[in-house]
Design a protein around this motif. Structure first.
Motif, PDB file in Angstrom:
ATOM      1  N   LEU A 151      11.983  70.581 -44.557  1.00  0.00           N
ATOM      2  CA  LEU A 151      12.231  70.573 -43.116  1.00  0.00           C
ATOM      3  C   LEU A 151      12.319  69.117 -42.677  1.00  0.00           C
ATOM      4  CD1 LEU A 151      12.289  72.996 -41.038  1.00  0.00           C
ATOM      5  CD2 LEU A 151       9.999  72.310 -40.389  1.00  0.00           C
ATOM      6  N   ASP A 152      13.505  68.655 -42.301  1.00  0.00           N
ATOM      7  CA  ASP A 152      13.692  67.261 -41.897  1.00  0.00           C
ATOM      8  C   ASP A 152      13.513  67.149 -40.385  1.00  0.00           C
ATOM      9  OD1 ASP A 152      14.312  66.328 -44.491  1.00  0.00           O
ATOM     10  OD2 ASP A 152      16.352  67.104 -44.279  1.00  0.00           O
ATOM     11  N   LEU A 153      12.344  66.696 -39.969  1.00  0.00           N
ATOM     12  CA  LEU A 153      12.030  66.628 -38.548  1.00  0.00           C
ATOM     13  C   LEU A 153      12.793  65.492 -37.880  1.00  0.00           C
ATOM     14  CD1 LEU A 153       8.167  67.150 -38.858  1.00  0.00           C
ATOM     15  CD2 LEU A 153       9.917  68.868 -38.360  1.00  0.00           C
ATOM     16  N   LEU A 154      13.202  65.721 -36.635  1.00  0.00           N
ATOM     17  CA  LEU A 154      13.961  64.697 -35.920  1.00  0.00           C
ATOM     18  C   LEU A 154      13.094  63.493 -35.601  1.00  0.00           C
ATOM     19  CD1 LEU A 154      16.719  64.066 -34.608  1.00  0.00           C
ATOM     20  CD2 LEU A 154      15.779  64.946 -32.456  1.00  0.00           C
ATOM     21  N   ASP A 155      11.819  63.732 -35.342  1.00  0.00           N
ATOM     22  CA  ASP A 155      10.913  62.618 -35.028  1.00  0.00           C
ATOM     23  C   ASP A 155       9.530  62.946 -35.563  1.00  0.00           C
ATOM     24  OD1 ASP A 155       8.976  63.480 -32.586  1.00  0.00           O
ATOM     25  OD2 ASP A 155      10.929  64.438 -32.323  1.00  0.00           O
ATOM     26  N   ASP A 156       8.725  61.920 -35.684  1.00  0.00           N
ATOM     27  CA  ASP A 156       7.347  62.089 -36.157  1.00  0.00           C
ATOM     28  C   ASP A 156       6.397  61.442 -35.157  1.00  0.00           C
ATOM     29  OD1 ASP A 156       5.331  62.916 -37.807  1.00  0.00           O
ATOM     30  OD2 ASP A 156       5.455  61.210 -39.169  1.00  0.00           O
ATOM     31  N   GLY A 157       6.718  61.626 -33.866  1.00  0.00           N
ATOM     32  CA  GLY A 157       5.948  60.961 -32.821  1.00  0.00           C
ATOM     33  C   GLY A 157       4.638  61.650 -32.504  1.00  0.00           C
ATOM     34  N   LEU A 158       3.915  61.041 -31.594  1.00  0.00           N
ATOM     35  CA  LEU A 158       2.645  61.581 -31.133  1.00  0.00           C
ATOM     36  C   LEU A 158       2.872  62.523 -29.960  1.00  0.00           C
ATOM     37  CD1 LEU A 158       0.686  58.196 -31.123  1.00  0.00           C
ATOM     38  CD2 LEU A 158       0.801  59.894 -32.971  1.00  0.00           C
ATOM     39  N   CYS A 159       1.838  63.216 -29.573  1.00  0.00           N
ATOM     40  CA  CYS A 159       1.928  64.113 -28.421  1.00  0.00           C
ATOM     41  C   CYS A 159       2.276  63.310 -27.164  1.00  0.00           C
ATOM     42  CB  CYS A 159       0.586  64.825 -28.232  1.00  0.00           C
ATOM     43  SG  CYS A 159       0.597  66.092 -26.952  1.00  0.00           S
ATOM     44  N   PHE A 160       3.300  63.736 -26.433  1.00  0.00           N
ATOM     45  CA  PHE A 160       3.773  63.085 -25.212  1.00  0.00           C
ATOM     46  C   PHE A 160       4.278  61.662 -25.471  1.00  0.00           C
ATOM     47  CE2 PHE A 160      -0.040  65.567 -23.357  1.00  0.00           C
ATOM     48  CZ  PHE A 160       0.655  66.773 -23.433  1.00  0.00           C
ATOM     49  N   ASP A 161       4.641  61.367 -26.704  1.00  0.00           N
ATOM     50  CA  ASP A 161       5.024  60.017 -27.109  1.00  0.00           C
ATOM     51  C   ASP A 161       6.371  59.634 -26.480  1.00  0.00           C
ATOM     52  OD1 ASP A 161       5.594  57.664 -28.450  1.00  0.00           O
ATOM     53  OD2 ASP A 161       4.999  58.427 -30.412  1.00  0.00           O
ATOM     54  N   GLU A 192       5.718  67.630 -27.774  1.00  0.00           N
ATOM     55  CA  GLU A 192       4.422  68.298 -27.896  1.00  0.00           C
ATOM     56  C   GLU A 192       3.577  67.666 -29.001  1.00  0.00           C
ATOM     57  OE1 GLU A 192       2.029  70.225 -27.368  1.00  0.00           O
ATOM     58  OE2 GLU A 192       2.554  71.301 -25.518  1.00  0.00           O
ATOM     59  N   PHE A 193       2.472  68.348 -29.339  1.00  0.00           N
ATOM     60  CA  PHE A 193       1.462  67.787 -30.234  1.00  0.00           C
ATOM     61  C   PHE A 193       1.990  67.575 -31.644  1.00  0.00           C
ATOM     62  CE2 PHE A 193      -3.121  67.037 -30.560  1.00  0.00           C
ATOM     63  CZ  PHE A 193      -3.271  66.945 -31.935  1.00  0.00           C
ATOM     64  N   GLY A 194       2.772  68.529 -32.152  1.00  0.00           N
ATOM     65  CA  GLY A 194       3.205  68.444 -33.537  1.00  0.00           C
ATOM     66  C   GLY A 194       4.427  67.558 -33.713  1.00  0.00           C
ATOM     67  N   ALA A 195       4.612  67.051 -34.923  1.00  0.00           N
ATOM     68  CA  ALA A 195       5.792  66.255 -35.239  1.00  0.00           C
ATOM     69  C   ALA A 195       7.049  67.095 -35.015  1.00  0.00           C
ATOM     70  CB  ALA A 195       5.719  65.788 -36.684  1.00  0.00           C
ATOM     71  N   GLY A 196       8.031  66.506 -34.315  1.00  0.00           N
ATOM     72  CA  GLY A 196       9.272  67.211 -34.044  1.00  0.00           C
ATOM     73  C   GLY A 196       9.170  68.326 -33.022  1.00  0.00           C
TER      74      GLY A 196
END
Length: 457
Positions: A151-161, A192-196
């Protein structure tokens, strides 16, 4: 013709936008949106007659395998009859539009296995009130279509990042505009909280419209992503270890105000310590009384139970509480300036593998059972349940919830009230379909199970 003005408006839109195909869609017992299409020349007659559909389609499992339920075999048809008020242009599919359908018998009567009819029946039990609802679907945005184990996530940001806002900005803005163009009023959006993981919330509406809105929101979210080479999945847990995608559901009961006055939210009581009326408390009492059975309809897949775990803010504890995000039922704090209007009940134990008409209808049936019987929900859970021992949870009346789809279906079959409102056909159909999914996913293995859900939802 049921609605000449609506048909005239649809015909005008079809001609104006050069629409060639109009899809007649419904949502099956696994929350898969299915349908058939007519050409614009055939549309007027098919609005009246509908399109034929084999009865057995409503007995299909997630793997599209028909289940051996009496009356659902090679013999028998129903009709897909569209609701003209649900017409939308599909912004990701040029030349195509769609409407949502009721499933009716050959003589035009509502069919007992139609999910949309089930919600209408639930609303009839609340005929003294107008039921408003809203869904909060979370989805995971990927850089391309998932493959088994990947699963190639578009982003790996933080919650509300803010970085995640920037990464998904072009897509998110396009989605807001596409939803608004189809009459869906978006209120909030955030990573949201999870990556992507992302969440976009459409404003509350009368319950049937809210369920229709959710169907369009999911379709347009996924369609626009695919058009851009992305992939959006609403699966509860698209791959192991991820935060879960929920579809929190908000409910409130209203009555029209006196002539010239605004409608009244009957769940609101400013004198109450939770801001909640007796009616609202009784409604919660009904939800809690039937919660284990409801789980089979609101967490409707094997994949759901990877999400429905303590510590996931998924409502894994059978209780209610004020702004308690681990309780199955949350009383959200009111919004300043619209305290009464914003009072509602949030059911956290819902995800996007639930058919929205079945889930919302079941919640209404259960809540209204609590209203009729004046059920007392007990004291709210004020603490984080993760910090309480099993004994402390029992002392506070926190009810254990099913931990698998199989357990949930067992609980549903043991709840006489919920089985009775499902009706004679669906009470046989729904458990059979879900038990087939349990068997199929077990045979497939973990990697295939996660992949199947990430591409279906």
């Amino acid at each position: 013709m049921r609605n000449h003005d609506a048909l005239d408006g649809i015909k005008h839109a079809v001609e104006q936008d050069n629409i060639e195909l109009i899809r007649f869609l419904w949502v099956d017992h696994n929350s898969v949106t299915r349908g058939k299409a007519v050409t614009r020349s055939a549309l007027p007659s098919r609005m009246e007659s509908g399109i034929g559909l084999a009865r057995t389609r409503q007995a299909s499992s997630l793997l599209d395998l028909g289940q051996p339920v009496p009356g659902f075999d090679a013999v028998g048809e129903v009709r897909l009859v569209p609701d003209p008020d649900s017409f939308v242009r599909l912004p990701y599919a040029p030349g195509s539009a769609a409407m949502l359908c009721d499933l009716v018998t050959l003589d035009g009567e509502p069919w007992a296995a139609c999910p949309r009819t089930f919600l209408k029946e639930a609303l009839a039990t609340a005929a003294d009130y107008e039921v408003f609802a809203a869904f909060e679907p979370e989805f995971t945005l990927c850089a391309g279509k998932p493959s088994p184990g990947r699963l190639d996530l578009l982003d790996d940001g933080l919650c509300f990042d803010n970085e995640s806002f920037d990464t998904a900005n072009e897509y998110a803005v396009a989605l807001v505009r596409a939803l608004r163009d189809q009459g869906l009023e978006v209120e909030t959006y955030h990573p949201e909280f999870g990556a992507g993981q992302h969440e976009m919330t459409v404003r509350y509406a009368p319950a049937l419209r809210a369920a229709d809105n959710y169907v369009w929101q999911r379709a347009i979210t996924r369609g626009l992503a695919r058009e851009r080479g992305l992939w959006a999945t609403f699966a509860p847990v698209p791959r192991p270890g991820m935060r879960g995608n929920g579809n929190h559901t908000h409910l409130s009961l209203w009555q029209p105000g006196p002539a010239g006055e605004p409608a009244v939210n009957l769940f609101a009581d400013p004198s109450d310590d939770l801001g909640l009326s007796c009616l609202g408390r009784h409604f919660i009492g009904g939800l809690l009384a039937h919660l284990p059975a409801l789980i089979a309809l609101t967490n409707a897949s094997v994949n759901s139970y990877h999400r429905l775990q303590p510590g996931m803010w998924s409502g894994a504890f059978g209780a209610y509480g004020f702004d308690n995000r681990e309780a199955a039922i949350r009383i959200p704090s009111q919004l300043r300036g619209s305290e009464s209007a914003s009072t509602n009940i949030e059911v956290k134990t819902v995800d996007s593998t639930a058919n929205p008409y079945l889930a919302l209808g079941a919640l209404i049936h259960a809540g209204m059972d609590g209203v009729r019987r004046r059920l007392d929900p007990g004291e709210p859970l004020l603490e984080d349940p993760n910090k309480l021992s099993d004994r402390e949870l029992r002392e506070r009346g926190v009810r254990p919830l099913p931990r698998s789809l199989e357990e949930a279906v067992n609980a549903l079959e043991q709840d006489e009230f919920m089985m009775s409102v499902l009706g004679p056909e669906r009470r046989a159909l729904y458990p059979a379909v879900k038990r087939a999914d349990v068997r199929d996913m077990k045979d497939m293995g973990s990697t295939a199970e996660f992949h199947t859900h990430s591409i279906r939802f």
